[in-house]
Design a protein around this motif. Structure first.
Motif, short mmCIF file in Angstrom:
data_model
loop_
_atom_site.label_atom_id
_atom_site.label_comp_id
_atom_site.label_asym_id
_atom_site.label_seq_id
_atom_site.Cartn_x
_atom_site.Cartn_y
_atom_site.Cartn_z
N PRO A 416 10.02 -11.27 -94.99
CA PRO A 416 9.29 -11.38 -96.28
C PRO A 416 8.56 -10.11 -96.73
O PRO A 416 8.32 -9.93 -97.92
CB PRO A 416 8.31 -12.52 -96.04
N PHE A 417 8.17 -9.22 -95.78
CA PHE A 417 7.41 -8.02 -96.17
C PHE A 417 8.02 -6.78 -95.54
O PHE A 417 8.51 -6.81 -94.41
CB PHE A 417 5.95 -8.13 -95.73
N LYS A 434 5.45 -3.88 -99.47
CA LYS A 434 6.32 -4.48 -100.50
C LYS A 434 6.59 -5.94 -100.16
O LYS A 434 7.02 -6.27 -99.05
CB LYS A 434 7.64 -3.73 -100.60
N ASN A 435 6.32 -6.83 -101.12
CA ASN A 435 6.65 -8.25 -101.00
C ASN A 435 8.12 -8.41 -101.40
O ASN A 435 8.49 -8.18 -102.55
CB ASN A 435 5.75 -9.08 -101.91
N SER A 438 8.70 -11.27 -104.32
CA SER A 438 8.25 -10.99 -105.69
C SER A 438 8.59 -9.57 -106.13
O SER A 438 8.63 -9.28 -107.34
CB SER A 438 6.74 -11.19 -105.80
N SER A 456 -0.79 -14.87 -95.64
CA SER A 456 0.38 -15.12 -96.49
C SER A 456 1.51 -15.74 -95.67
O SER A 456 1.45 -15.82 -94.45
CB SER A 456 0.86 -13.81 -97.13
#
Length: 456
Positions: A416-417, A434-435, A438, A456
């Motif tokens: 996810p990151f 960076k996500n 999104s 998160s």
């Protein structure tokens, strides 16, 4: 030459391992909820522990392990020249892979009897090996998931095992399983009242095939085994047992009223059925099946077998029963026990066919640090150590390669990151986060990075 694996064995992908772990954890959680304790036994035992415990057919299917070193040096030359494999085996192989978990469990109970608190409730989830002919749902290496209670003759154990089956299959989403139950004493009683005590095994083996080959072929097989026409006529009601459990119990009580052992079997079965009906099950069905005759030489009381829901073509996905002398084979007499087993591999196939596996998250890092070179990697590794100390799964891409390749890696593993560290970030003692869902990017300090990833 392309590498391969032996027939009857399998490789498991990460997703398959996750699904199997899900099944095993569901079973283990239920075992422990019901008060069972885990044990483990060695993958291989002394041959003397295993051989002679499973009958001639079972002994043939045991994988033998050759002795270390020059195993033929001490073999009898006459056996070698005669090519007598059975006699040679005992001289060149002193150990064997376990065939099941039950005999090793019996050995364990006898060996550790002074340390065990009875009644002893144990569960065991380990692989076993059989030199069998591989086919769908049958493998040469497979896991067994067993639970047993030894040291108690209480029928409440049988009631609890039915509840345990119901709990596991309900928790797996496998509803409407059919738990079939019979009693070895009932089968003995039937053989007694029809005058075929000496043909008990032939009679029950034939009766067990009723749902597979039909009434006429079962009768023909009984006749071929020397069971009289008159005896077969007396058991006609067994061929059409399709009433309720209570109606079937009443019919059996009537049929077996002249047999003391048969009557005892009906009474035991009635207690279990009545208790389960009073307590009720979540989703499984309990059915008296007088044709059920598995493990006849082994079981002495209740016999269980679990079928998958209708519409799924699969053999039994669980089974077990009551045995009065499990440890007698190792010299400890009169230790009664009862146990059940779950067929992990068949359960897997059933869940797969019915689409009942939940989406599993494969092990993966929460954040991937991009590698731009030696200095950047060192800076990233210092941050990764801090993240891992806070139990945040973190990873550095090992190679200094194109950014696109590293981002593709993150996408394929659904990380996810991603953290990007270049000379600017090092100079400012910060990180670019960076996500990947999104697309949003954030410049942050190490403490801010920790805070974002934790929450998160």
């Amino acid at each position: 030459m392309k590498p391969s694996i032996p027939k009857g064995t399998r490789d498991f992908s990460p997703t398959e391992v996750a699904n199997r772990t899900y099944i095993m954890n569901t079973i283990k959680t239920a075992f422990e909820t019901f008060g069972f304790q885990p044990i483990e036994t060695p993958s291989f035992e002394n041959s003397s522990t295993l051989m002679g415990k499973y009958g001639e057919e079972g002994d043939r299917l045991i994988f033998k392990i050759l002795n270390s070193g020059d195993f033929l040096a001490k073999a009898d030359e006459n056996y070698l020249s005669e090519k007598d494999s059975l006699k040679i085996t005992s001289q060149i192989s002193e150990k064997a892979l376990r065939y099941d978990l039950t005999v090793p469990f019996a050995r364990y109970v006898v060996q550790h009897q002074n340390e065990i608190t009875f009644p002893f409730k144990r569960y065991q989830v380990q692989p076993v090996w059989r030199a069998d002919r591989p086919q769908k749902g049958r493998f040469r290496e497979f896991y067994q998931c067993d639970a047993d209670v030894v040291g108690s003759k209480s029928l409440w154990q049988e009631v609890e095992f039915i509840q345990l089956y119901d709990t596991v299959f309900t928790n797996l989403g496998l509803e409407n399983t059919n738990i079939k139950i019979n009693n070895r004493k009932i089968l003995s009683g039937i053989a007694e009242v029809i005058g075929a005590q000496d043909k008990l095994i032939d009679f029950t083996v034939a009766l067990d095939k009723l749902d597979k080959i039909g009434k006429e072929k079962v009768e023909a097989e009984m006749l071929s085994k020397g069971i009289s026409e008159e005896a077969i006529q007396k058991v006609q009601p067994l061929f059409s047992f399709d009433g309720t459990n209570q109606e079937n119990l009443d019919a059996l009580a009537q049929m077996l009223q002249t047999s003391e052992e048969g009557t005892k079997g009906v009474d035991e079965l009635r207690f279990v059925i009545n208790s389960v009906e009073e307590l009720s099950l979540q989703s499984a069905n309990l059915q008296v099946d007088v044709t059920l005759a598995r493990g006849l030489n082994y079981y002495t009381g209740a016999i269980f077998e679990v079928e998958a829901p209708k519409g799924v073509k699969m053999g039994s996905i669980g089974g077990g029963g009551r045995y009065d002398d499990l440890t007698g084979i190792f010299g400890l007499k009169e230790v009664s026990g009862v146990g059940i087993s779950f067929g992990l591999d068949r359960i897997y196939l059933v869940l797969e066919e019915l689409g009942l596996f939940k989406a599993v998250d494969l092990p993966k890092p929460k954040v991937l640090f991009v590698n731009f070179g030696e200095n950047e990697a060192l800076y990233a590794m210092k941050a990764i150590a801090k993240l891992r100390a806070e139990n945040i799964k973190s990873e550095l891409f090992p190679d200094d390669t194109k950014m696109k390749k590293q981002m593709n890696y993150a996408n394929k593993r659904e990380i996810p990151f991603v953290v990007i560290v270049g000379s600017r970030e090092i100079e400012n003692q910060e990180f670019t986060l960076k996500n990947m869902i999104s697309g949003e990017q954030t410049n942050c300090s190490l403490s801010k990075l920790l805070d974002i990833l934790k929450n998160s």
